[in-house]
Scaffold this motif. Sequence first.
Motif, mmCIF file in Angstrom:
data_model
loop_
_atom_site.group_PDB
_atom_site.id
_atom_site.type_symbol
_atom_site.label_atom_id
_atom_site.label_comp_id
_atom_site.label_asym_id
_atom_site.label_seq_id
_atom_site.Cartn_x
_atom_site.Cartn_y
_atom_site.Cartn_z
ATOM 1 N N SER A 121 -2.098 85.135 23.790
ATOM 2 C CA SER A 121 -1.230 84.786 22.664
ATOM 3 C C SER A 121 -0.048 84.027 23.227
ATOM 4 N N LYS A 122 0.463 83.103 22.444
ATOM 5 C CA LYS A 122 1.643 82.369 22.901
ATOM 6 C C LYS A 122 2.546 82.083 21.719
ATOM 7 N N GLY A 123 3.706 82.702 21.732
ATOM 8 C CA GLY A 123 4.636 82.528 20.617
ATOM 9 C C GLY A 123 5.833 81.687 20.995
ATOM 10 N N LEU A 124 5.695 80.831 22.008
ATOM 11 C CA LEU A 124 6.852 80.045 22.449
ATOM 12 C C LEU A 124 7.290 79.058 21.366
ATOM 13 N N ALA A 125 6.341 78.497 20.656
ATOM 14 C CA ALA A 125 6.717 77.586 19.565
ATOM 15 C C ALA A 125 7.542 78.322 18.514
ATOM 16 N N ALA A 126 7.108 79.548 18.217
ATOM 17 C CA ALA A 126 7.876 80.359 17.267
ATOM 18 C C ALA A 126 9.259 80.666 17.834
ATOM 19 N N CYS A 127 9.338 80.880 19.128
ATOM 20 C CA CYS A 127 10.651 81.108 19.760
ATOM 21 C C CYS A 127 11.543 79.884 19.565
ATOM 22 N N ALA A 167 19.068 85.026 22.308
ATOM 23 C CA ALA A 167 17.799 85.188 23.014
ATOM 24 C C ALA A 167 16.679 85.403 22.014
ATOM 25 N N VAL A 168 15.635 84.622 22.162
ATOM 26 C CA VAL A 168 14.448 84.818 21.324
ATOM 27 C C VAL A 168 13.265 85.035 22.257
ATOM 28 N N HIS A 169 12.612 86.169 22.136
ATOM 29 C CA HIS A 169 11.529 86.486 23.065
ATOM 30 C C HIS A 169 10.239 86.837 22.335
ATOM 31 N N ASP A 170 9.138 86.422 22.958
ATOM 32 C CA ASP A 170 7.813 86.776 22.448
ATOM 33 C C ASP A 170 7.143 87.663 23.489
ATOM 34 N N VAL A 194 22.956 87.750 20.858
ATOM 35 C CA VAL A 194 22.156 87.825 19.631
ATOM 36 C C VAL A 194 20.697 87.867 20.071
ATOM 37 N N CYS A 195 19.958 88.801 19.543
ATOM 38 C CA CYS A 195 18.619 89.057 20.065
ATOM 39 C C CYS A 195 17.597 88.994 18.934
ATOM 40 N N GLU A 196 16.571 88.201 19.116
ATOM 41 C CA GLU A 196 15.482 88.152 18.128
ATOM 42 C C GLU A 196 14.145 88.229 18.827
ATOM 43 N N PHE A 197 13.178 88.757 18.137
ATOM 44 C CA PHE A 197 11.812 88.841 18.666
ATOM 45 C C PHE A 197 10.836 88.165 17.719
ATOM 46 N N VAL A 198 9.825 87.552 18.278
ATOM 47 C CA VAL A 198 8.746 87.004 17.457
ATOM 48 C C VAL A 198 7.945 88.157 16.861
ATOM 49 N N ASP A 199 7.729 89.201 17.669
ATOM 50 C CA ASP A 199 7.150 90.474 17.210
ATOM 51 C C ASP A 199 5.816 90.306 16.488
ATOM 52 N N LEU A 200 4.917 89.561 17.081
ATOM 53 C CA LEU A 200 3.559 89.496 16.551
ATOM 54 C C LEU A 200 2.628 90.051 17.611
ATOM 55 N N PRO A 201 1.721 90.965 17.231
ATOM 56 C CA PRO A 201 0.826 91.542 18.233
ATOM 57 C C PRO A 201 -0.034 90.469 18.892
ATOM 58 N N ASP A 202 -0.242 90.632 20.184
ATOM 59 C CA ASP A 202 -1.225 89.793 20.881
ATOM 60 C C ASP A 202 -2.598 90.355 20.540
#
Lengths: 146, 754, 256
Positions: B400-406, B617-620, B679-687
Amino acid sequence: MPELALTVNGESRTVDAPVGTSLAQLLREHLGLTGTKIACDEGHCGACTVQIDGVPRLSCITLAHMVDGDVTTIEGLREHPLIDAFVRADAVQCGFCTPGQVVSAAALVAANPQPTADEIRHHMAGNICRCGTYPRIEEAILKWQG
Amino acid sequence: MARLIRTEKEVEGRFEEIWLVIEEDPLQQWPAGPRDVVGRPATRQDGPQRVRGEAAYTSDLQLPGMLHTAILRSPFAHARVNRIDFAAALALPGVRGALGPGEATGLDEEAGYVGAPVAAVAADTFAQARAALDAIAVDWEELEAVLDPHEAVAREIFTAPPTRYERGDFERALAEADVVVEGTYRTSVVLHNSMETHQAVCEWVGDTLNVYISTQYIWGIRAEIAEALEMPADKVRVVCEFMGGGFGAKNGAGEYTFAAAELARRTGRPVRCALTRREENAAAGNRNATIQKLTVGARSDGTIVAFGGEFVNAVGWSGWSTMTEGPMKMLYACDNVRTVRYGAKINTPPMKAFRAPGFVEGTFGLECLVDELAAKLELDPLELRRLNYAESNDGTPYSSKGLAACYDLAQKHWDRRDEVRARSGSTWKHGVGMASQIWFGGGGPPSYAWTRVGSDGRVAVVTAMQDIGTGTRTVMAQICAEELGVPLDRVEVVLGDSARGPYATLSAGSSTVPSVGPAVRAAAADAKRQIVEIAAQRYDLEERVLDIRGGVIVSADGNLSVPLEELLGVLGDAQILGKGARGPNPTGMSVNTFGVQVAEVAVDIETGEVRVVRVAAVHDVGRIINPLGARSQVEGGIIQGVGHSLSEQRLLDPKTGRVLTTTLESYRMPTIADVPEIVCEFVDLPDEHLTSLGSKGLGEPPIVPTAAAIANAIRDATGADVHELPITREEMLRALREAEQRANAGAKETVAAR
Amino acid sequence: MHGGTEVVPLLRDGILEGDTLVDVRGIVPRGVDGARVGAGTTLAELAASEDVPEALREACRLAASPQLRTMSSVGGNLLQSTRCWYWRLKYPCRLHGGDVCHAREGEHREHAIFANDFCASAHPSDVAAALLALGARLRTNRRELPLEELYRLPDEGDRTTTALAPGELILELELPPADASVYLKAMDRQRWAFPQVGVAVARSGGEVRIALAGVAPVPWLLDGPGGLDSATPLPRTAWKVEVARALVRRALERVA
């Protein structure tokens, strides 16, 4: 060995310890109060912070025989509302610095029950946290209910 | 039925093939989004204990008759112990035993750096042991020492052969590029400096050795000790319920553990060996310095066509050469990449894994280089990243790759640039910079857990894992509670003891949640299945209509509603025991974590002071189990990143190779006053390909891009290029002066051209 | 010993040695009384006192850590030793009686830009710089003297940096009035760090005094802002000159 009388967390304690024993050592090894942690043992990190007459001090470089007031350790603060505030704010990771943080924070709010963020940062700057719980600590102190 | 397979395991970017036994059928992942327990904030189960100072760390342990150990360390950068005499030391008061080179693993005759351990003394008090060190007579033979990594490279003194990598045709692609940017980047040695120093207490009970140790890997210590002492592993019990920080430095046993074990054996008494803070700074491991010569070539439309890099890791006397070139190889889509990496073996304290080893350093160099490319191309740095997005890992698909969402989530933070820059005045300049990151964090097998449900309906998760402060204990309770269908406060996690509980992997490499988590879920599912089977028999219903929700056994038609303890109460002393194991990782896929950080800084251009004002920070990392603990990990990683960037630096005396920054006053970590708004956000989608959880590890990703984001923000604010960490005032002023000279030269050129 | 924040670590490291520790808390005055400050007054007390000049208050406020400020006496602070890592690690350097300054040839990025030929150590006291700019005087149990006479540069014959005689104790400080004063500090993190460069400026009528911390083996009185032109930086302390220039300029603007 000289006998030493101290009041710790409201209780009178008498201990035999050689001159040169630090207050931190005395608390941890002679009185079994291991809540106070030693992380650097030379006054640089604040993990060993206790209160003497309510004032935050570094117990690792305080000689036990020179203690000139009532000692409060983290054990004496276990019912303090800051404990709950720290837990709710998640202001703890490995937890090794945390007792010292709480002792410093308790002294701060005793003098200033609603400190600003700037005041918190100024007065807590002597308690190093390697895990980086600082924003949580700031939140805990801003939100504590006392 | 047990199946034996061969599969791949990754820890901190290093891969190995292992045999694995698979037992049960895989569970379906939960759909994305918060569940009853998983995905909801939960305060730490052990929080009150830790906050109240009631948690017992290795440093708090006092056993009757316990001895204290002091370690004799080499004063020379390279020397041999030709002769050692303990007679005078052993005669001193309180001294009970001594070990010389070779008498315990880690005490070596050849000392490869100042601070290398060669001998150990145990005494009734630590002061007596320390005093005894001065009485040990040593014949040292000084040997040639190499302190400069460039010299080591020139003389080919390596810890391992150079690692070369090439894909495509770098030379040709570079020659055809429209724009080329080159730069040399340097990162310094930084130290873990966990608040609890490295230490262990060893105690022999019969032929069993109890090892109480501040560690990240209980089972690893067990295996290491058993092998070194030539004992059956089950005669070694390793205990670590609470430990005061590791960050990668405490993955192995260390000379302090082996010395304590041997001294305990000889004296018949428990023995503590604890490093002092000075030793911690001098010889307990570090993130090695790097020198990176980097090149990027691109077309004028922003497509990166060539990446090249020469990486020197100043590894030290031993250790491993980390994959500093990893980000260059992996972060962007680029067909032509050529890297060479040298592991310079020098007579300095050896490196140890430190939170995303190699990738923090490599991301600093790479993301600064890419930003400089953006400036030269006059392209928006975030757009440049999007343009060069890698859809696969050099052909291997991502799980899974959520970098675009980040990037998308980071956009609103990125859009603050004009507003931030407008705050600039005559002395303070404000700017915004970003950096993206890739890391690992898929975990892997094996790991195991048991679920024990008593007749009172309370649940224990049992696994010999460690919670090093990341909050994984609470995460496991959440996973169990969610799967079993009971309230979170009914679940207790029993961990930290190799004698109580099955194998769990180490807590490093962002491994614990993705490795132990699925085992915990499987164990809970096993227990649940048994409970449902029992309930089916007891209430004469089919299993498939039964479920457990909120600690109550319910039937689909709503007619049955029985509290768990009522059903299980009839069991008396009998228990439900579930077991679970971590299955394999997906094959043929690259399992990675991703993120973006946007930093806002203010620079005083007269004094060189840099303040990090805000980091978004936005992390997947796949599915987030505990959003409260997850945010703490991100904040902690960023704060360490700020330290790496501005004020942390281990200094050596260039003549003798001795560490000069040995205290927490001279080695400066951030205080609460140094912390930016985070400020912290997560993509939070299961791989969806990764285990029954779809969760990856979060311990390391947050520290990876911070330094680069700060450096890029500095460029945005001032036009100055900082190429070195830490960004001291000296470095900042140098960069500002250089930028000024460039600007003046440019102005002169313009004037001359007219 | 008063607060012990300096003496205890130095004893433990074997840099100081002694058979007897004398607790002077009972005999050294403490507290602020008009222009007189007891040497036993803590930095925390001074930082919170409305009665002391701004430069002194600010120097105390920014010194050390909150806990150290509650423990440190102002008298002890004036007498603290350098943070030079070579000295603290007991290299046989000039201050330890040896014949070389290891910092000059080695790592010296935190070291001096003045009077650094013999010894390149930097004096770490913010408070000393503030008091020097304020023109403070000391009263010991033997004499009265201006603060600058407490300090001396080490030389071949005498490696000490302070001029107290054995058995001499600082009892009190006397602060002449100042119309305006300020202390500006450059340090390596926002709090809890020794001065990389500390600048204290005090104006009394038309007279302005400038004193610097962190730039010489003793607190340094600057001969006007142009005094920085005669700095003799080492290769890796040149940056301090630039920082000092900016802070001196800003400090002078603040007290004008």
